[in-house]
Design a protein around this motif. Structure first.
Motif, PDB file in Angstrom:
ATOM      1  N   PRO A 233      48.612  29.792   2.433  1.00 44.03           N
ATOM      2  CA  PRO A 233      46.797  28.831   2.684  1.00 44.03           C
ATOM      3  C   PRO A 233      46.867  27.343   1.847  1.00 44.03           C
ATOM      4  N   GLU A 234      46.509  26.376   2.112  1.00 41.75           N
ATOM      5  CA  GLU A 234      45.848  25.396   1.305  1.00 41.75           C
ATOM      6  C   GLU A 234      45.197  24.923   0.896  1.00 41.75           C
ATOM      7  N   LEU A 235      45.108  24.368  -0.209  1.00 44.57           N
ATOM      8  CA  LEU A 235      44.137  24.299  -0.951  1.00 44.57           C
ATOM      9  C   LEU A 235      43.773  22.673  -0.381  1.00 44.57           C
ATOM     10  N   VAL A 236      42.588  22.887  -0.395  1.00 43.57           N
ATOM     11  CA  VAL A 236      41.876  21.625  -0.402  1.00 43.57           C
ATOM     12  C   VAL A 236      40.588  21.653  -1.183  1.00 43.57           C
ATOM     13  N   ARG A 237      40.684  20.466  -1.924  1.00 43.77           N
ATOM     14  CA  ARG A 237      39.583  19.901  -2.905  1.00 43.77           C
ATOM     15  C   ARG A 237      38.836  18.633  -2.912  1.00 43.77           C
ATOM     16  N   SER A 238      37.047  18.999  -2.829  1.00 44.56           N
ATOM     17  CA  SER A 238      37.201  17.683  -2.829  1.00 44.56           C
ATOM     18  C   SER A 238      35.838  17.810  -3.311  1.00 44.56           C
ATOM     19  N   CYS A 239      35.744  16.386  -4.105  1.00 45.87           N
ATOM     20  CA  CYS A 239      34.215  16.590  -4.877  1.00 45.87           C
ATOM     21  C   CYS A 239      33.279  15.079  -4.543  1.00 45.87           C
ATOM     22  N   GLU A 240      32.060  15.312  -4.876  1.00 45.05           N
ATOM     23  CA  GLU A 240      30.613  14.112  -5.310  1.00 45.05           C
ATOM     24  C   GLU A 240      30.826  13.808  -6.095  1.00 45.05           C
ATOM     25  N   MET A 241      30.806  12.338  -6.852  1.00 44.67           N
ATOM     26  CA  MET A 241      30.097  12.398  -7.810  1.00 44.67           C
ATOM     27  C   MET A 241      28.385  11.982  -8.410  1.00 44.67           C
ATOM     28  N   ILE A 242      28.146  12.349  -8.791  1.00 44.01           N
ATOM     29  CA  ILE A 242      26.374  12.552  -8.839  1.00 44.01           C
ATOM     30  C   ILE A 242      26.220  11.782  -9.658  1.00 44.01           C
ATOM     31  N   HIS A 243      25.462  10.216 -10.511  1.00 36.47           N
ATOM     32  CA  HIS A 243      25.396  10.003 -11.839  1.00 36.47           C
ATOM     33  C   HIS A 243      23.898  10.204 -11.680  1.00 36.47           C
ATOM     34  N   VAL A 244      23.969  10.663 -12.945  1.00 36.68           N
ATOM     35  CA  VAL A 244      22.533  10.819 -13.547  1.00 36.68           C
ATOM     36  C   VAL A 244      21.895   9.439 -14.105  1.00 36.68           C
ATOM     37  N   GLY A 245      22.456   8.552 -14.802  1.00 35.01           N
ATOM     38  CA  GLY A 245      22.244   7.577 -15.769  1.00 35.01           C
ATOM     39  C   GLY A 245      20.509   7.976 -15.952  1.00 35.01           C
ATOM     40  N   ALA A 246      19.648   7.086 -16.273  1.00 37.31           N
ATOM     41  CA  ALA A 246      18.219   7.521 -16.677  1.00 37.31           C
ATOM     42  C   ALA A 246      17.867   8.803 -14.961  1.00 37.31           C
ATOM     43  N   ASP A 247      18.303   8.417 -14.162  1.00 34.79           N
ATOM     44  CA  ASP A 247      16.954   8.737 -12.248  1.00 34.79           C
ATOM     45  C   ASP A 247      17.511  10.550 -13.208  1.00 34.79           C
ATOM     46  N   LEU A 248      16.794  11.391 -13.706  1.00 31.99           N
ATOM     47  CA  LEU A 248      17.314  12.966 -13.690  1.00 31.99           C
ATOM     48  C   LEU A 248      16.819  13.236 -12.102  1.00 31.99           C
ATOM     49  N   GLU A 249      15.702  13.226 -12.117  1.00 31.11           N
ATOM     50  CA  GLU A 249      15.066  13.722 -11.471  1.00 31.11           C
ATOM     51  C   GLU A 249      15.814  13.966  -9.677  1.00 31.11           C
ATOM     52  N   ARG A 250      16.328  12.410  -9.418  1.00 36.09           N
ATOM     53  CA  ARG A 250      16.757  11.583  -8.081  1.00 36.09           C
ATOM     54  C   ARG A 250      18.374  12.504  -8.325  1.00 36.09           C
ATOM     55  N   ALA A 251      18.956  12.288  -9.561  1.00 36.31           N
ATOM     56  CA  ALA A 251      20.150  13.377  -9.678  1.00 36.31           C
ATOM     57  C   ALA A 251      20.180  14.833  -9.010  1.00 36.31           C
TER      58      ALA A 251
END
Length: 268
Positions: A233-251
């Motif tokens: 099996p090939e282990l493939v990992r990908s991720c996407e960073m979500i920057h919270v900052g001051a806008d928590l609702e947007r995050a």
């Protein structure tokens, strides 16, 4: 009362490699040991041999390459009375059925036996099939997941086996084949004195010819199940960073969108 124990020599590691052409495990260069679950079968056999007394005897069998003779000697140091190695180039590549056939032939040759004990499964194959297949070929009572043996008397054995959500009490007619689990007992520790005492013991080797097994029943030829291909099996990992900052609702909204897309992709 004659008891037999089936043991297997397995790699003392979880990291094993498979020959992509033969579909068999590459054992060269690996440290080997007795299958840990088989130790519980050995402990049960030796304990009951001592309880029954008289002419009770424990005989151990192992199928494998010549190096597996070390496993037999370990079993003798454990307290078994005699041991046999089942070894022949013809046995190479045997699946669970071909293995059970060879073990059954050895039991018939050196038997009869009243009770045959096996570990629940081997750590290298994880099938748990050899024990029950052996019992079937012996035309014996077959009981799996045994976690307690309470009585052996008058041609019968009373025991307890693990089932989903609890346990089940079983009374079976001898001869019987038992596949035991680790909760059955705590195997004794081998002392250096015991190991030294059996170091020079000669271990008889049983070949396919000795057992009267035809070539078409042995090894790859006698195995109805074979490994066709090997894939890792090939282990493939990908991720996407979500920057919270001051806008928590947007995050939170962005995270919900990502999860929704992932769920939709898997359902599609």
């Amino acid at each position: 009362m004659r008891l037999a124990v089936m043991i297997k020599q397995v790699p003392a590691t979880d990291t094993v490699k498979i020959d992509p052409e033969k579909g068999t495990m590459i054992r060269e260069g690996l440290e080997m040991e007795v299958n840990p679950l088989d130790l519980h079968a050995l402990e049960a056999a030796v304990t009951w041999r001592d309880r029954l007394g008289g002419e009770a005897e424990v005989v151990v069998f192992s199928m494998g390459p010549p190096s597996a003779i070390k496993a037999i000697r370990s079993a003798l140091a454990f307290g078994c009375d005699r041991g046999f190695l089942i070894s022949d180039r013809l046995f190479g590549g045997s699946d669970t059925l071909a293995t059970a056939r060879a073990l059954a032939a050895a039991l018939e040759k050196e038997g009869p036996f009243d009770l045959v004990l096996c570990g629940e499964r081997a750590t290298d194959g994880e099938t748990g099939q050899v024990g029950p297949a052996l019992g079937h070929l012996m035309k014996a009572s077959v009981v799996t997941y045994v976690n307690e043996i309470t009585e052996i008397a008058e041609g019968r054995i009373t025991l307890r086996r693990a089932v989903e959500g609890g346990s089940q009490v079983v009374r079976a007619v001898l001869p019987a084949q038992l596949s035991v689990v680790k909760e059955l007992n705590r195997p004794r520790l081998l002392t250096l004195r015991r190991k030294q005492a059996v170091r020079e013991r000669e271990i008889p080797v049983l070949t396919a010819a000795d057992l009267g097994l035809p070539v078409e029943w042995c090894g790859l030829k006698g195995s109805p199940t074979q490994v066709v291909s090997v894939k890792y099996p090939e282990l493939v990992r990908s991720c996407e960073m979500i920057h919270v900052g001051a806008d928590l609702e947007r995050a939170v909204t962005d995270l919900a969108d990502i999860l929704t897309k992932e769920v939709a992709a898997h359902e599609g």
